[in-house]
Every structure is written in C-alpha cells, then in structure tokens.
Design a protein around this motif. Structure first.
Motif, PDB file in Angstrom:
ATOM      1  N   ILE A  61      28.025  24.698  27.921  1.00 20.83           N
ATOM      2  CA  ILE A  61      26.803  24.501  28.700  1.00 20.83           C
ATOM      3  C   ILE A  61      26.902  23.186  29.472  1.00 20.83           C
ATOM      4  O   ILE A  61      27.821  22.394  29.261  1.00 20.83           O
ATOM      5  N   ILE A  62      25.918  22.975  30.333  1.00 24.00           N
ATOM      6  CA  ILE A  62      25.766  21.711  31.038  1.00 24.00           C
ATOM      7  C   ILE A  62      24.407  21.149  30.660  1.00 24.00           C
ATOM      8  O   ILE A  62      23.399  21.855  30.741  1.00 24.00           O
ATOM      9  N   GLU A  63      24.386  19.908  30.207  1.00 19.58           N
ATOM     10  CA  GLU A  63      23.125  19.242  29.906  1.00 19.58           C
ATOM     11  C   GLU A  63      22.744  18.378  31.099  1.00 19.58           C
ATOM     12  O   GLU A  63      23.572  17.639  31.630  1.00 19.58           O
ATOM     13  N   VAL A  64      21.493  18.493  31.525  1.00 21.61           N
ATOM     14  CA  VAL A  64      20.964  17.707  32.639  1.00 21.61           C
ATOM     15  C   VAL A  64      19.896  16.788  32.072  1.00 21.61           C
ATOM     16  O   VAL A  64      18.966  17.239  31.404  1.00 21.61           O
ATOM     17  N   TYR A  65      20.029  15.496  32.321  1.00 26.05           N
ATOM     18  CA  TYR A  65      19.063  14.497  31.853  1.00 26.05           C
ATOM     19  C   TYR A  65      18.311  13.944  33.061  1.00 26.05           C
ATOM     20  O   TYR A  65      18.936  13.462  34.012  1.00 26.05           O
ATOM     21  N   LEU A  66      16.980  14.014  33.022  1.00 27.09           N
ATOM     22  CA  LEU A  66      16.148  13.541  34.126  1.00 27.09           C
ATOM     23  C   LEU A  66      15.069  12.616  33.604  1.00 27.09           C
ATOM     24  O   LEU A  66      14.279  12.989  32.732  1.00 27.09           O
ATOM     25  N   ASP A  67      15.041  11.418  34.131  1.00 28.22           N
ATOM     26  CA  ASP A  67      13.993  10.436  33.867  1.00 28.22           C
ATOM     27  C   ASP A  67      13.212  10.329  35.167  1.00 28.22           C
ATOM     28  O   ASP A  67      13.655   9.686  36.112  1.00 28.22           O
ATOM     29  N   TYR A  68      12.061  10.990  35.238  1.00 26.20           N
ATOM     30  CA  TYR A  68      11.353  11.173  36.504  1.00 26.20           C
ATOM     31  C   TYR A  68      10.976   9.871  37.193  1.00 26.20           C
ATOM     32  O   TYR A  68      10.913   9.801  38.408  1.00 26.20           O
ATOM     33  N   THR A  69      10.684   8.838  36.434  1.00 23.60           N
ATOM     34  CA  THR A  69      10.224   7.585  37.042  1.00 23.60           C
ATOM     35  C   THR A  69      11.353   6.582  37.242  1.00 23.60           C
ATOM     36  O   THR A  69      11.166   5.570  37.903  1.00 23.60           O
ATOM     37  N   GLY A  70      12.509   6.839  36.647  1.00 22.79           N
ATOM     38  CA  GLY A  70      13.634   5.919  36.775  1.00 22.79           C
ATOM     39  C   GLY A  70      13.469   4.639  35.987  1.00 22.79           C
ATOM     40  O   GLY A  70      14.216   3.687  36.161  1.00 22.79           O
ATOM     41  N   ASN A  71      12.496   4.616  35.053  1.00 20.87           N
ATOM     42  CA  ASN A  71      12.260   3.383  34.283  1.00 20.87           C
ATOM     43  C   ASN A  71      13.077   3.316  33.003  1.00 20.87           C
ATOM     44  O   ASN A  71      12.949   2.377  32.227  1.00 20.87           O
ATOM     45  N   ARG A  72      13.896   4.347  32.749  1.00 18.35           N
ATOM     46  CA  ARG A  72      14.796   4.405  31.589  1.00 18.35           C
ATOM     47  C   ARG A  72      14.052   4.353  30.257  1.00 18.35           C
ATOM     48  O   ARG A  72      14.577   3.884  29.262  1.00 18.35           O
ATOM     49  N   GLU A  73      12.818   4.839  30.260  1.00 18.13           N
ATOM     50  CA  GLU A  73      12.038   4.857  29.025  1.00 18.13           C
ATOM     51  C   GLU A  73      11.859   6.258  28.459  1.00 18.13           C
ATOM     52  O   GLU A  73      11.884   6.447  27.260  1.00 18.13           O
TER      53      GLU A  73
END
Length: 194
Positions: A61-73
């Motif tokens: 599989i491919i895992e996609v990681y998304l942090d919508y605000t870009g604040n790394r929280e």
C-alpha cells in the motif's frame, strides 16, 4: 493536470533499522488545480501481493500523511490500496484519530506494469476544507509525506518501507512530515521541502 512535464521525486528514506533491499523502488510527483490535489506514484515491486484491508500497513500500500495546517501538530493518515482497484473494495481510506473519514469524491487509478505499478490519486480540495477547515490556494502550506509499503512475500512477515520525508515515526507525529507549498501557475505546481 498534465503530469508529463513534472519531475518524479524519489521515495527512498528507510525506516530506522531497516536495510536497503533489491527489487523495490518508488518515486512520485504531484500537482493541483481548482478542484483536486493529484499524486502519482511509480513503484518497482518484484512481488505484487494482493492486499488485505485488515492490518493494512502490512500490505503493498501507499500511506499518505496530511497535516492540513502545516503546523506539524495534527495530521490524518490515509491508506491507499493500489492493488485493490479492481476488487470493488474502497481503495482509499483514512485512519485518522482511530476513526474512518468519508473519502467520497476521491479518485484512484492503478496501472500494473511489467515490474510493479503506477498509482494515481486525486483528492478533492473540498475535502481539506470540510475535514481540516483549510481552503487550499496559492501560497498554502500543508504537512505532507508518502510512505510506500512493500510486502516481500505472502507470509506477511517481511515488510519493506520507503518514505519521502519521514523516518517511520509519521504515524505517531506530524513533526516527521515535509511540507507541500501550493503555487498557482499554468501547470498547477507546488514546492516540496522535506
């Protein structure tokens, strides 16, 4: 958008304590328009194993990681099953915060090649607004990473991983993500920083 002019970026970072292996390589490219975020991954895999949704990270599989605000929280982790495309099973789902998000409108496509596969994904920009409260536009920055998981054999005992930005801790912390910076031009370009 037309991906023909966009360069591929290697996905080659190993999970900590994992050794390099033969027969497994991956790269990706991305773009966007007013409606979608597009990802395309090319994977060389010497043993394509049909995926199972249970214990999804132990699959091809491919895992996609998304942090919508870009604040790394805070981020959402998505499991993308390129090898389930033809089975009628949902090929893309979120495992954010232990709950499954609706991924209505997400488009997926897979092409099996002589030495692996090419997987294409289109995520509606409305998804980011509805789920993260973020309207993506020129200058937007989100946290981002891709991990390609490769099942070496059908025993499901030997998994190989390759990350674009992270080191295998992404599922625990958004701090391992790189950044995707949206730029508006005729090609729907973006800058990526790991």
């Amino acid at each position: 958008p037309d991906f023909a002019e966009k360069p591929f970026l290697p996905i080659e970072r190993l999970v900590r304590n994992e050794l390099p292996s033969e027969g497994f390589e991956a790269s990706f490219r991305c773009g966007w328009d007013h409606n979608f975020l597009y990802l395309e991954a090319v994977v060389t895999d010497d043993a394509l194993i049909p995926a199972e949704r249970a214990l999804s990270w132990q699959n091809d599989i491919i895992e996609v990681y998304l942090d919508y605000t870009g604040n790394r929280e805070k981020q959402n982790q998505f499991h993308w099953f390129p090898l389930l495309e033809k089975s009628g099973t949902p090929a893309f789902f979120s495992v954010a915060d232990g709950r499954e998000l609706s991924t209505a409108g997400v488009l997926t496509d897979t092409e099996i090649t002589g030495d692996g596969y090419i997987a294409r994904l289109a995520i509606p920009l409305d998804f980011f607004l509805e789920e993260g409260g973020v309207k993506l536009q020129n200058g937007s920055i989100i946290g981002f990473d891709l991990c390609v998981n490769n099942l070496a054999d059908s025993s499901r005992n030997h998994i190989r991983h390759r990350f674009w930005s992270g080191d295998g801790t992404n599922w625990q912390s958004a701090a391992a993500n790189g950044q995707m910076i949206f730029r508006r031009d005729e090609a729907g370009s973006m800058d990526l920083q790991d």
